[in-house]
Design a protein around this motif. Structure first.
Motif, PDB file in Angstrom:
ATOM      1  N   CYS A  39      49.628  58.077  22.841  1.00 16.60           N
ATOM      2  CA  CYS A  39      50.248  57.263  21.800  1.00 16.60           C
ATOM      3  C   CYS A  39      49.452  55.967  21.673  1.00 16.60           C
ATOM      4  O   CYS A  39      49.283  55.246  22.655  1.00 16.60           O
ATOM      5  CB  CYS A  39      51.701  56.974  22.181  1.00 16.60           C
ATOM      6  N   CYS A  42      52.044  52.796  22.437  1.00 15.65           N
ATOM      7  CA  CYS A  42      52.533  52.442  23.776  1.00 15.65           C
ATOM      8  C   CYS A  42      51.665  53.026  24.887  1.00 15.65           C
ATOM      9  O   CYS A  42      51.937  52.801  26.062  1.00 15.65           O
ATOM     10  CB  CYS A  42      53.984  52.876  23.962  1.00 15.65           C
ATOM     11  N   CYS A  53      55.592  60.143  19.173  1.00 16.38           N
ATOM     12  CA  CYS A  53      55.672  59.817  20.592  1.00 16.38           C
ATOM     13  C   CYS A  53      57.109  59.967  21.081  1.00 16.38           C
ATOM     14  O   CYS A  53      58.013  59.349  20.531  1.00 16.38           O
ATOM     15  CB  CYS A  53      55.200  58.384  20.815  1.00 16.38           C
ATOM     16  N   ASP A  55      58.294  58.740  23.683  1.00 14.88           N
ATOM     17  CA  ASP A  55      58.698  57.499  24.348  1.00 14.88           C
ATOM     18  C   ASP A  55      59.114  56.423  23.353  1.00 14.88           C
ATOM     19  O   ASP A  55      60.140  55.777  23.519  1.00 14.88           O
ATOM     20  CB  ASP A  55      57.553  56.968  25.223  1.00 14.88           C
ATOM     21  N   CYS A  56      58.283  56.200  22.326  1.00 11.00           N
ATOM     22  CA  CYS A  56      58.557  55.074  21.423  1.00 11.00           C
ATOM     23  C   CYS A  56      58.729  55.494  19.974  1.00 11.00           C
ATOM     24  O   CYS A  56      59.074  54.663  19.129  1.00 11.00           O
ATOM     25  CB  CYS A  56      57.454  54.017  21.545  1.00 11.00           C
TER      26      CYS A  56
HETATM   27 ZN   LIG Z   1      54.551  55.635  22.196  1.00  5.99          ZN
END
Ligand SMILES: [Zn+2]
Length: 141
Positions: A39, A42, A53, A55-56
Motif C-alpha cells: 500500500c 500506509c 488496502c 488496513d487503511c
Molecule cells: Zn494501507
C-alpha cells in the motif's frame, strides 16, 4: 468466425488467471522477481493482491520485490487426483515470506518425506514458455 480451441492437454500446466490486480505479479516472475503488493499510503504489504488496502482502505498500490526467502508454515503432499503438467506427488506449501505475507507455492527438489514445517526455502523461477514463468520453491542452503 468461430474460435478454434485446442483440446485440454494433460501435458500443459494450469495457467494462472491474470487480471488488473495480479498482472504486476506475473510481470515480475517474467523477470525473475517475486513481487508483493504494498500500500503506497500506509506501506502495509499484502497477499493475495487486491484493489484496496485491507488496513487503511487506500487504492494507491505498488509493490516491493521480495527477497525470495521464506519458511514452510504448512504443507500438503498431493498424490491424487492428477494435475495437468505435473508428475505426482507434488509438495504444495504455505510459505511465510520474510516480508510478512504468506503465499501458496510448489516446493521442488525436496522429497515428499523430507519437507517439514519451518524448513527455509528460496524462490526460483520456472519458465514455462514466453508468456508464463511460475515461481517455485527450493530448500535454502
Ligand atoms: Zn494501507
Amino acid at each position: 468466425m468461430v474460435e478454434q480451441r485446442a483440446p485440454a492437454s494433460v501435458s500443459k500446466p494450469v495457467r494462472p488467471m491474470v487480471n488488473r490486480d495480479s498482472a504486476f505479479f506475473w510481470d515480475g516472475t517474467a523477470v525473475n522477481e517475486l513481487r508483493v503488493q504494498v500500500c503506497n499510503a500506509c506501506e502495509a504489504v499484502r497477499f493475495p493482491p487486491g484493489p484496496a488496502c485491507p488496513d487503511c482502505g487506500a487504492f494507491d498500490r505498488g509493490h516491493v520485490v521480495a527477497t525470495g526467502r521464506g519458511t514452510v508454515f504448512s504443507y500438503v503432499v498431493h498424490r491424487h487426483p492428477p494435475v495437468p503438467g505435473k508428475e505426482l506427488p507434488i509438495v504444495i506449501a504455505l510459505i511465510d515470506l520474510d516480508e510478512g505475507v504468506r503465499m501458496v507455492g510448489e516446493v521442488v527438489d525436496v522429497a515428499d518425506d523430507e519437507v517439514e514445517i519451518g524448513m527455509p526455502l528460496r524462490v526460483s523461477f520456472n519458465r514455462v514458455d514466453d508468456e508464463l514463468t511460475l515461481p517455485v520453491w527450493r530448500r535454502a542452503e
